[in-house]
Scaffold this active site. Structure first.
Site: not given
Ligand code: GSH
Length: 361
Positions: A69, A200
């Protein structure tokens, strides 16, 4: 009431967030407690805004990250550069997560050895039994209670830099220099919308128009950065700062993942001389390349995002051996860290990459 068990329908992760016109919209709501130098020892103290401040305390907290990540990778780099490895422990999930959560499937018995839980979800539910949002990394968890403290990645990274000073190693760099704060804040915000989240927005666009707009916006930003780095060795000031770490974790994933998987394919970073030299210089410093696991990075994106890669086939390429070639950035003058700063020492035992490329061994 949504429960932790139905937070996600499938392996959709971030991709579930889309606006009606197909633009990807990131959920930026977090558990935004903080760990601060001023917080009194003992229990966390409630703030006027309803969040809690937890005290800085060696051995109390565990950083849970996934090598894959980019947001978690920032925290892993900063922990190592600041020498906080003996102070904040590190738990690493595997590269993929299922509909419930990230799992500790790389650990013996598939359980985190300190938190003794198989899924990061457990730490979120220990704190908030009805936690309604995504179970995200990075997260900081209190070891004794096994409760999540924060998953607010910008502030948890910043606080490692500014609040944990008494525990920094001797010679740790200043990644948030007071004289550049204004410029860094402005650039960080722009980097987030245009680049870190920009990739993204390309990958999760739900319509051709949304994708076209996202692609143009991303490449306008990368062209600007290519230009900026033609005369500057680093993004702000004369040395590496938090802003460089924010760009690094996106750039290093570009050619192996975003270029194909997120369809950002105008160029590879290897074709952008300044960005490529800059990326290689950072990669070759302790803390950057030695925390970058390309295998786990590729597995995460290509296996988890089934809506854009239904076969879950992970590509073999590209050839990444160029990361080890001379970067030539010395010609711009300066040095990575200020006078009096030292590089971090050897990687702590047990934290080495599981899948080093031949040139990382
Ligand atoms: N959640 C935060 C950053 C952290 C993030 O997106 N981590 C991802 C992995 S790169 C994650 O844990 N995704 C799991 C999910 O959304 O269920 C954001 O969207 O700004």
């Amino acid at each position: 009431m949504t429960t932790g068990n139905d937070i996600k329908d499938d392996w959709a992760g971030d991709a579930q967030n889309a606006s009606p016109d197909g633009e990807f919209v990131r959920d930026t709501n977090y558990i935004n407690d903080r760990i601060t130098a001023e917080a009194p020892a003992g229990e966390p103290t409630e703030q006027p805004d309803g969040t809690f401040h937890w005290p800085v305390e060696a051995g109390r907290y565990r950083l849970v990250a996934a090598r894959a990540c980019p947001w978690a990778h920032r925290a892993v780099i900063v922990r190592r550069l600041m020498g906080l490895e003996d102070v904040i422990s590190l738990g690493l999930t595997g590269p993929t997560h299922d509909n419930r959560s990230w799992t500790f499937d790389l650990d013996p018995g598939e359980v985190d050895p300190v938190l003794e839980i198989p899924r990061l979800q457990g730490a979120y539910l220990n704190r908030f039994p009805d936690y309604p949002r995504g179970i995200t990394v990075p997260a900081i968890v209190e070891e004794s209670s096994r409760k999540v403290v924060t998953n607010d990645y910008p502030s948890l990274v910043r606080d490692m830099i500014t609040q944990w000073r008494e525990h920094h190693r001797a010679g740790a760099p200043d990644l948030w220099p007071a004289e550049h704060v204004e410029e860094m804040e402005e650039l960080n915000e722009w980097l987030f919308t245009e680049v870190n989240n920009g990739v993204y927005r390309c990958g999760f666009a739900g319509s051709q128009d949304a994708y076209d707009a996202a692609y143009d916006r991303l490449w306008a930003a990368l062209d600007k950065l290519e230009e900026r780095l033609s005369t500057r060795r680093y993004l702000v000031g004369d040395h590496i700062t938090e802003t460089d770490i924010r760009l690094f974790t996106t750039l290093v994933r570009h050619d192996p993942v975003y270029h194909g998987h997120f369809k950002t394919a105008r160029n590879k970073i290897t074709e952008m001389p300044n960005l490529w030299g800059y990326l290689r210089e950072l990669f070759q410093l302790p803390g950057f390349g030695d925390t970058t696991d390309f295998t786990e990075i590729k597995q995460h994106y290509y296996i988890v995002h089934t809506e854009i890669n239904p076969t879950r086939i992970v590509p073999k390429g590209p050839d990444l051996s160029g990361f080890a070639t001379p970067h030539g950035r010395e010609a711009l003058g300066g040095q990575p860290f200020a006078e009096g700063t030292t590089l971090p020492g050897a990687m702590p035992a047990g934290e080495e990459l599981k899948n080093p490329e031949p040139f990382q061994a």
